[in-house]
Design a protein around this motif. Sequence first.
Motif, PDB file in Angstrom:
ATOM      1  N   GLU A 172       0.879  -1.349   0.004  1.00  0.00           N
ATOM      2  CA  GLU A 172       0.015  -0.047  -0.049  1.00  0.00           C
ATOM      3  C   GLU A 172       0.977   1.356   0.149  1.00  0.00           C
ATOM      4  N   PRO A 173       0.446   2.268  -0.483  1.00  0.00           N
ATOM      5  CA  PRO A 173       1.165   3.748  -0.674  1.00  0.00           C
ATOM      6  C   PRO A 173       1.494   4.214   0.842  1.00  0.00           C
ATOM      7  N   LEU A 174       2.613   4.835   1.038  1.00  0.00           N
ATOM      8  CA  LEU A 174       2.921   5.453   2.157  1.00  0.00           C
ATOM      9  C   LEU A 174       2.480   6.946   2.247  1.00  0.00           C
ATOM     10  N   LEU A 175       2.345   7.366   1.072  1.00  0.00           N
ATOM     11  CA  LEU A 175       2.046   8.832   0.655  1.00  0.00           C
ATOM     12  C   LEU A 175       0.877   8.856  -0.622  1.00  0.00           C
ATOM     13  N   THR A 176       0.166   9.615  -0.733  1.00  0.00           N
ATOM     14  CA  THR A 176      -0.526  10.008  -2.060  1.00  0.00           C
ATOM     15  C   THR A 176      -0.596  11.235  -2.352  1.00  0.00           C
ATOM     16  N   VAL A 177      -0.223  11.657  -3.415  1.00  0.00           N
ATOM     17  CA  VAL A 177       0.124  13.311  -3.889  1.00  0.00           C
ATOM     18  C   VAL A 177      -0.742  13.214  -5.241  1.00  0.00           C
ATOM     19  N   ARG A 178      -0.912  14.573  -5.311  1.00  0.00           N
ATOM     20  CA  ARG A 178      -1.654  15.267  -6.266  1.00  0.00           C
ATOM     21  C   ARG A 178      -0.431  15.324  -7.484  1.00  0.00           C
ATOM     22  N   PRO A 179      -0.656  15.272  -8.701  1.00  0.00           N
ATOM     23  CA  PRO A 179       0.251  15.493  -9.978  1.00  0.00           C
ATOM     24  C   PRO A 179       0.798  16.871  -9.724  1.00  0.00           C
ATOM     25  N   GLY A 180       2.092  17.004  -9.889  1.00  0.00           N
ATOM     26  CA  GLY A 180       2.715  18.616  -9.842  1.00  0.00           C
ATOM     27  C   GLY A 180       3.361  18.573  -8.225  1.00  0.00           C
ATOM     28  N   THR A 181       2.973  17.708  -7.273  1.00  0.00           N
ATOM     29  CA  THR A 181       3.654  17.765  -6.077  1.00  0.00           C
ATOM     30  C   THR A 181       5.206  17.670  -5.896  1.00  0.00           C
ATOM     31  N   VAL A 182       5.716  18.289  -4.897  1.00  0.00           N
ATOM     32  CA  VAL A 182       7.477  18.313  -4.601  1.00  0.00           C
ATOM     33  C   VAL A 182       7.307  17.532  -3.665  1.00  0.00           C
ATOM     34  N   VAL A 183       8.104  16.458  -3.506  1.00  0.00           N
ATOM     35  CA  VAL A 183       8.215  15.479  -2.513  1.00  0.00           C
ATOM     36  C   VAL A 183       9.586  15.590  -2.086  1.00  0.00           C
ATOM     37  N   GLU A 184       9.741  15.784  -0.503  1.00  0.00           N
ATOM     38  CA  GLU A 184      11.050  15.855  -0.097  1.00  0.00           C
ATOM     39  C   GLU A 184      11.235  14.578   0.737  1.00  0.00           C
ATOM     40  N   LEU A 185      12.316  13.759   0.530  1.00  0.00           N
ATOM     41  CA  LEU A 185      12.078  12.451   1.031  1.00  0.00           C
ATOM     42  C   LEU A 185      13.681  12.003   1.249  1.00  0.00           C
ATOM     43  N   SER A 186      13.942  11.134   2.189  1.00  0.00           N
ATOM     44  CA  SER A 186      15.030  10.496   2.599  1.00  0.00           C
ATOM     45  C   SER A 186      15.033   8.964   2.184  1.00  0.00           C
ATOM     46  N   THR A 187      16.069   8.718   1.692  1.00  0.00           N
ATOM     47  CA  THR A 187      16.566   7.278   1.203  1.00  0.00           C
ATOM     48  C   THR A 187      17.493   6.548   2.090  1.00  0.00           C
ATOM     49  N   GLU A 188      17.541   5.366   2.522  1.00  0.00           N
ATOM     50  CA  GLU A 188      18.630   4.728   3.244  1.00  0.00           C
ATOM     51  C   GLU A 188      19.591   4.095   2.047  1.00  0.00           C
ATOM     52  N   ASP A 189      20.791   3.953   2.410  1.00  0.00           N
ATOM     53  CA  ASP A 189      21.718   3.299   1.455  1.00  0.00           C
ATOM     54  C   ASP A 189      21.332   1.833   1.092  1.00  0.00           C
ATOM     55  N   CYS A 190      21.781   1.290  -0.014  1.00  0.00           N
ATOM     56  CA  CYS A 190      21.450  -0.008  -0.355  1.00  0.00           C
ATOM     57  C   CYS A 190      21.596  -1.167   0.724  1.00  0.00           C
ATOM     58  N   PHE A 191      22.808  -0.930   1.593  1.00  0.00           N
ATOM     59  CA  PHE A 191      23.137  -1.904   2.562  1.00  0.00           C
ATOM     60  C   PHE A 191      22.007  -1.517   3.902  1.00  0.00           C
ATOM     61  N   GLY A 192      20.971  -0.729   3.783  1.00  0.00           N
ATOM     62  CA  GLY A 192      20.357  -0.355   4.995  1.00  0.00           C
ATOM     63  C   GLY A 192      21.144   0.354   6.112  1.00  0.00           C
ATOM     64  N   GLY A 193      22.188   0.914   5.581  1.00  0.00           N
ATOM     65  CA  GLY A 193      23.031   1.591   6.649  1.00  0.00           C
ATOM     66  C   GLY A 193      23.971   0.836   7.384  1.00  0.00           C
ATOM     67  N   ALA A 194      24.012  -0.697   7.271  1.00  0.00           N
ATOM     68  CA  ALA A 194      24.793  -1.497   8.149  1.00  0.00           C
ATOM     69  C   ALA A 194      26.047  -1.496   7.750  1.00  0.00           C
ATOM     70  N   VAL A 195      26.323  -1.218   6.502  1.00  0.00           N
ATOM     71  CA  VAL A 195      27.968  -1.251   6.530  1.00  0.00           C
ATOM     72  C   VAL A 195      28.635   0.089   6.526  1.00  0.00           C
ATOM     73  N   ARG A 196      29.356   0.236   7.772  1.00  0.00           N
ATOM     74  CA  ARG A 196      29.735   1.484   8.198  1.00  0.00           C
ATOM     75  C   ARG A 196      31.248   1.658   8.121  1.00  0.00           C
ATOM     76  N   THR A 197      31.839   0.473   8.454  1.00  0.00           N
ATOM     77  CA  THR A 197      33.339   0.663   8.299  1.00  0.00           C
ATOM     78  C   THR A 197      33.876  -0.600   7.536  1.00  0.00           C
ATOM     79  N   VAL A 198      35.111  -0.494   7.296  1.00  0.00           N
ATOM     80  CA  VAL A 198      35.474  -1.364   6.194  1.00  0.00           C
ATOM     81  C   VAL A 198      35.584  -2.970   6.612  1.00  0.00           C
TER      82      VAL A 198
END
Lengths: 338, 338, 338, 338
Positions: free
Chosen positions: A23-49
Amino acid sequence: MSIEVVRLTPEPGQLAYAFGGREPLLTVRPGTVVELSTEDCFGGAVRTVDDLPSRVCAFPYLNPVTGPIAVEGAEPGDAVAVHFVDIRPLRDWAVSTTFPHFGALTATHTTAMLHDALPERVWRYDVDVAKGVCRFHARGGDFQVELPLDPMHGTVGVAPAANEVVMSISPGAHGGNMDTPEMRAGTTAYFPVNVPGALISLGDGHCRQGEGEVCGTAVEAAMSTVVVVDLIKGAAPAWPRLESDDHLMSTGSARPLEDAFRISQHDLVGWTAGLLGLDALDAYQLVSQAGLAPAGNVVDTNYTMVAKLPKTVLGRATAYDGIHARLRATAARYLAER
Amino acid sequence: MSIEVVRLTPEPGQLAYAFGGREPLLTVRPGTVVELSTEDCFGGAVRTVDDLPSRVCAFPYLNPVTGPIAVEGAEPGDAVAVHFVDIRPLRDWAVSTTFPHFGALTATHTTAMLHDALPERVWRYDVDVAKGVCRFHARGGDFQVELPLDPMHGTVGVAPAANEVVMSISPGAHGGNMDTPEMRAGTTAYFPVNVPGALISLGDGHCRQGEGEVCGTAVEAAMSTVVVVDLIKGAAPAWPRLESDDHLMSTGSARPLEDAFRISQHDLVGWTAGLLGLDALDAYQLVSQAGLAPAGNVVDTNYTMVAKLPKTVLGRATAYDGIHARLRATAARYLAER
Amino acid sequence: MSIEVVRLTPEPGQLAYAFGGREPLLTVRPGTVVELSTEDCFGGAVRTVDDLPSRVCAFPYLNPVTGPIAVEGAEPGDAVAVHFVDIRPLRDWAVSTTFPHFGALTATHTTAMLHDALPERVWRYDVDVAKGVCRFHARGGDFQVELPLDPMHGTVGVAPAANEVVMSISPGAHGGNMDTPEMRAGTTAYFPVNVPGALISLGDGHCRQGEGEVCGTAVEAAMSTVVVVDLIKGAAPAWPRLESDDHLMSTGSARPLEDAFRISQHDLVGWTAGLLGLDALDAYQLVSQAGLAPAGNVVDTNYTMVAKLPKTVLGRATAYDGIHARLRATAARYLAER
Amino acid sequence: MSIEVVRLTPEPGQLAYAFGGREPLLTVRPGTVVELSTEDCFGGAVRTVDDLPSRVCAFPYLNPVTGPIAVEGAEPGDAVAVHFVDIRPLRDWAVSTTFPHFGALTATHTTAMLHDALPERVWRYDVDVAKGVCRFHARGGDFQVELPLDPMHGTVGVAPAANEVVMSISPGAHGGNMDTPEMRAGTTAYFPVNVPGALISLGDGHCRQGEGEVCGTAVEAAMSTVVVVDLIKGAAPAWPRLESDDHLMSTGSARPLEDAFRISQHDLVGWTAGLLGLDALDAYQLVSQAGLAPAGNVVDTNYTMVAKLPKTVLGRATAYDGIHARLRATAARYLAER
């Protein structure tokens, strides 16, 4: 007319790992600006070598995407446009890794071989947004070099056709993990709508990536991203298309790589024919002489090729009635007002 | 020191249609400037839109090359360098065509299908060297557009290994019909030497071509071309390499297209590792983030991919001890004195 | 001990068009015999040569499967075995068709080309179960010929990993539309369990098919089919495996076709090594000299290759502790008692 | 009429390593029986498990062939037929090996990867012609098993078109290293004639091989072989064809493997259409349901697929006016008189 701006900052538990089936997290009208955040492909779990992804990540919880975002009025047969206004790394570091049996120069689960996996290794990049660079540190020696930041999203797409639910690491006709560096700020992406609302999701931010994403991962980073979402009735492309100020671009995602190439060129030929009123052979000829053909990724479950046509050959013709220019204007207003 | 300049203008009967199996037309010392002419890929037989290549050309007399040129002292294990000083269309017209069962978006003799061949059609371009453009005329309508001239050679290579004789329309480890737009003036190409003298040939001039050469032919033209030929002892690359002022480039020619990609990236990773003193995984990572991967051709008997690395990441390291810069300097002197 | 026999005859509205994303229609204990019916890949809508599938069928309602069947106790990491006891055409006719942009010798949506689609044509076969033949009638002339019946299922599989929902027309690591003629009565198929209960579905019965399923469809028929379903704890194969009285078989489904080949051979090498106590290279050698490699399909979204090893090289070694022989015995008892 | 029998036993220095570019060793009339010997693909240099081919063989002196044999009257556009009467191992041992960067389950020079080469290993088989078996000995343990002898030639072909000279390890439209187990005694092979005399060569005898030749080599043996060579005017096939008592077979050699499949199926469809008077779609349908599609090799410079049609569907139609039956009769008379 004021711009409608909404924000989408998913909790970790709200991240998705697939296109479709949600199901959608958000529903918007056409033309809407969406400010969003995304996690990295590792889900943030890879932080050091020392954070090897095969240890700190758990399949299939890879490549989280933010969304889906439903677009009001979007119906199968329409196109949704996602214009990238801004893509900004959220942290002062980013990571890239090899991963066992993943990448273009290694045996994989499909290009199956008797070799042991290549070593798994993590590279941690310093990210300096102000300076516009990320710094590579060799792991086997002292070499360092700064590379220009060129932030982009590897994964953007909509719910697939036929009610399929597709892992976010797969690219296809619905978009998904195309991993092309063209998906940067200033670009508009067009996707076919397969289900009501289209259900757009995105993630997999990269500080930069080479064409082909050879080792399997880019300079992976959580991102603060701004998009404008819009709707074009009845204009569904067969495959995702991109538009920048300078180029029209068609994508194809398939294996073998020549089929990805064929899809992208076939779509660009048809697009060009339509815009310029050419027959198919004339458009084939024009694209053959004027076009560019960079690789997107050659590592994912499908490979992605991009077919690019300089807009200089179009004269006054514009794609989708000039929506890219209008979205650029919306973006400019948004940035001016922010 | 004066520059040695020689001229090679083959008679029609002297043109070659293969790499290998033939005595040199010319033998030069390393460092020699060679002024030469090449015929177009149709042997000049397609001059109007009514000259269908399947009627006016006769297999295997396609894609003639000028050469071979022997390089004194070249032995198997060495590399020869071919630096392009100037590539200039010889006529004020050029042609491109579809050809039955040839091209990326048509059934071919290997991608065999039950479809009839696509229509064979010829496009004749006006070429204006002074203005730097060639003009496309649609055949099915009135559309016209000028495209920038970007002259290059589709076919450059040496005699193959194992005493093979390979049609000039095939690309491979010996070079040949790679059909990459990177083979333009200002570029140095490096080939492995397989037989004494290397036996360099070139032809298939293009006023310009798109990446992928989608329809199977570019804007085909006879050329007046100037190269500097040089020798690098003991430095044979596995596959042809290119160097411009801005990029190192490795090529791979194979099918499927992902194998062409793998070859080119594998070579570039090894080259980068050697130049920067990196281990293979560090070079793999660096190329993955910094590299470009445009298609050369996706129509010939082997497909060609190019892997490009910006020289900015190299710092002070130079390929082959800086030969590209020296050849650029030779070219500049030649052009100044011409 | 008596054999448990259950029946599953889905209503049209109960048919599934995907693997995954659906509750079981039936739950059985390991060892249960299931008598079931399957509709043909056209949902029964193509009945005469005038019923063109592009008109009478509606995407995505193609290739219906019967199921899913949950197996009690099946957990991720286990294998489920599906032994085919009997596969019997339900009608005295069957159909095959070309379909626009589908098949091995036509341009498709991924091997995209500028050709128009090949003509769509339906062939209606007479099916004579008693005589063991189906009769081909040419459409463009009077030619007729009887072909032996060799009933099989094109589509058999389980719910995919990673919570994916995959169209029933796609083959993959979960099985699905592999379209190999080896899936006939007397064969045991082994699948990895990805979700609790495994969720087995099957359909796409063929009166017979050639290897490769070149034109895209086989002699398509509704079937009355009997299987025995069983469970092997902790024995999940990476890809579907088959066992007949004479051969062990590994499958691989991927593109390009050589990757399907690699997957299948890699799995067979590992399987052989395990059964005979060989190291990988010895098993590689033995499979290389003793194995067979027929195509399954070369038309679906992934292509399928089968790697076959004659059981004569195994000596007394048996796969999965001899389950195939036990299922054969169960089948014999069932057939004797029926 | 008596049968003309000639013998061809080349000295080591007379062996060829390519198709094309060489004068005939022997010229025969159509219908002649040729008794000949062939060396194994290692030139006989690998005799023990310690003879690693990378040490005892020198590129390009691999895969020697016996020939060429010119056929009187053969002109471009004709077909030559090579009927295999007898193929008999010359020694009581044979060898197979892995070879660095060669094989289907290893990184190669074209499927280029960062892995080190797999270990190079030699297996020496005991050959017992009287018993009809060869014995496999594991190298990493004590396992042994007898495999049936099924002698065949991996490499048979003619001089290529376009004056090319092609290494004997490459298969193509001229035949060459197709490595299909179908090339056994009792089979007739048909090749297009590209140069006057056709210039037939053959070698690369195998005591047996699996389909796909997965590890890159078969059970390699020097052979004493008898063929009948014949000529069919004006009947050049596009690609090599085979005929046994039971099957018509078309071959295709290309990459990716699906193109080899397409070529072979396309040719078989056309062949079937011609023999039965069917239109292309009817033949496509018939081949799709009745055909077999085993892999030849998936390791050589081109991969080879075989498309097989049971002759039972042909009724009274015969290929090439029944030449296979006549060559069988000639072979029977020769064997009776020998």
